[in-house]
Design a protein around this motif. Structure first.
Motif, PDB file in Angstrom:
ATOM      1  N   GLU A  55      40.807   6.330 -32.275  1.00 47.80           N
ATOM      2  CA  GLU A  55      42.244   6.059 -32.405  1.00 47.80           C
ATOM      3  C   GLU A  55      42.804   6.797 -33.621  1.00 47.80           C
ATOM      4  O   GLU A  55      42.108   7.015 -34.610  1.00 47.80           O
ATOM      5  CB  GLU A  55      42.494   4.559 -32.521  1.00 47.80           C
ATOM      6  N   ASP A  92      37.384   0.928 -31.189  1.00 49.66           N
ATOM      7  CA  ASP A  92      38.606   1.531 -31.730  1.00 49.66           C
ATOM      8  C   ASP A  92      38.984   2.768 -30.926  1.00 49.66           C
ATOM      9  O   ASP A  92      39.166   3.864 -31.457  1.00 49.66           O
ATOM     10  CB  ASP A  92      38.483   1.853 -33.220  1.00 49.66           C
ATOM     11  N   THR A  94      41.798   2.573 -29.311  1.00 49.36           N
ATOM     12  CA  THR A  94      43.248   2.484 -29.412  1.00 49.36           C
ATOM     13  C   THR A  94      43.638   2.068 -30.826  1.00 49.36           C
ATOM     14  O   THR A  94      42.814   1.556 -31.591  1.00 49.36           O
ATOM     15  CB  THR A  94      43.819   1.456 -28.418  1.00 49.36           C
ATOM     16  N   SER A  95      44.909   2.283 -31.147  1.00 48.68           N
ATOM     17  CA  SER A  95      45.400   1.898 -32.472  1.00 48.68           C
ATOM     18  C   SER A  95      45.865   0.452 -32.517  1.00 48.68           C
ATOM     19  O   SER A  95      45.692  -0.234 -33.527  1.00 48.68           O
ATOM     20  CB  SER A  95      46.560   2.810 -32.900  1.00 48.68           C
ATOM     21  N   GLU A 101      47.975   2.324 -24.277  1.00 47.58           N
ATOM     22  CA  GLU A 101      46.972   3.114 -24.994  1.00 47.58           C
ATOM     23  C   GLU A 101      45.663   3.191 -24.207  1.00 47.58           C
ATOM     24  O   GLU A 101      45.045   4.263 -24.129  1.00 47.58           O
ATOM     25  CB  GLU A 101      46.723   2.505 -26.377  1.00 47.58           C
ATOM     26  N   ASP A 126      41.130  -2.443 -31.043  1.00 46.84           N
ATOM     27  CA  ASP A 126      41.278  -2.617 -29.599  1.00 46.84           C
ATOM     28  C   ASP A 126      41.724  -4.031 -29.245  1.00 46.84           C
ATOM     29  O   ASP A 126      41.885  -4.347 -28.064  1.00 46.84           O
ATOM     30  CB  ASP A 126      39.957  -2.317 -28.882  1.00 46.84           C
ATOM     31  N   SER A 257      39.647   9.356 -35.602  1.00 50.83           N
ATOM     32  CA  SER A 257      40.439   8.607 -36.569  1.00 50.83           C
ATOM     33  C   SER A 257      40.490   9.362 -37.903  1.00 50.83           C
ATOM     34  O   SER A 257      39.627  10.201 -38.176  1.00 50.83           O
ATOM     35  CB  SER A 257      39.830   7.221 -36.789  1.00 50.83           C
TER      36      SER A 257
END
Length: 266
Positions: A55, A92, A94-95, A101, A126, A257
């Motif tokens: 993310e 992780d 997604t943010s 997402e 997540d 990230s």
């Protein structure tokens, strides 16, 4: 106002339908079946590509300062160019844990590495909120079970959900049983490292703050009890490795990230 509410509700319904369609293919139960149906490679070792933390973060200035956009897609393209037997994501993806997402992630996976098994565990980002309290409801809509194991290439692979920054007693009992029934070598994956790995989890004067505390000592005891060879985790955005009581711990949180400045021991 009524129109706005209807529009928002309609968008949520569409996203739920889209995610449901994608989850038919990428549901963990289906992906486990794919993995367990793969014959053990002959003449070469089995290959598993493992990454975490793809993310881009909820704060755009962090990405501008310490990272760049599109790294996860670059990873997927590199995987497609030299396909492994299995891809594992340590959480992780997604943010903010939103359906939109997860839809974006799964579309990228389907378009870039079709046919390659893709197994995941949730990270704290997540969840519905990466700051407790939070829920992994939407993650489970996409993938289903978040604690599971499978056997591949003669190894018992155990995947644990500690995205809520803890391991419960129920999870620890389940982990004990999953490891005890393993016929051979064992590998465990989870998103957040145990707080007892101080070199990774100490943040300034805050001892163990970068790891999970509840259940950490019991987790380490199970690694020793069952002679687990490897533990993989993400959460911290970096790459590092250490051996503790015969178990190699590997942090692989460089999936896209922002890479924050740190002095992680390799």
């Amino acid at each position: 106002l009524t129109k706005m509410r209807r529009g928002k509700s309609g968008s949520a319904v569409r996203e739920a339908v889209q995610l449901r369609k994608l989850s038919r293919e990428y549901n963990t139960a289906r992906q486990r079946q794919l993995v367990e149906s793969i014959p053990t490679p002959i003449g070469r070792p089995a290959r598993v590509d493992i990454l975490g933390d793809s993310e881009t973060g909820p704060y755009p200035h962090d990405l501008r300062r310490w990272g760049r956009a599109g790294v996860f897609l670059e990873h997927l393209r590199a995987i497609a160019a030299d396909p492994p037997d299995l891809v594992k994501h340590l959480g992780d993806q997604t943010s903010r844990g939103r359906r939109s997402e997860f839809i974006e992630v799964l579309r990228a996976v389907r378009e870039t590495i079709p046919g390659i098994p893709y197994l995941t565990i949730p990270g704290n980002h997540d969840r519905s909120s990466y700051i407790p309290p939070s829920s992994s409801k939407i993650y489970r809509e996409a993938f289903g079970s978040s604690d599971y194991y499978y056997d591949f290439a003669g190894v018992r692979w155990v995947e644990l959900d500690n995205s809520g920054r803890r391991l419960t007693r129920r999870q620890l009992r389940w982990l004990d049983q999953a490891l005890a029934s393993a016929p051979g070598p064992k590998i465990v994956s989870l998103h957040i490292s145990p707080s007892t790995l101080g070199a990774w989890t100490n943040i300034s004067i805050f001892r163990g703050a970068g790891g999970f505390r509840e259940g950490a000592s019991e987790f380490m005891a199970l690694m020793r009890k069952h002679g687990v060879g490897n533990v993989f985790s993400g959460h911290q955005h970096g790459l590092a490795s250490m051996i503790v009581d015969g178990t190699r711990f590997t942090m692989t949180g460089g999936g896209g990230s922002p890479i924050y400045p740190s002095r992680l021991p390799l």
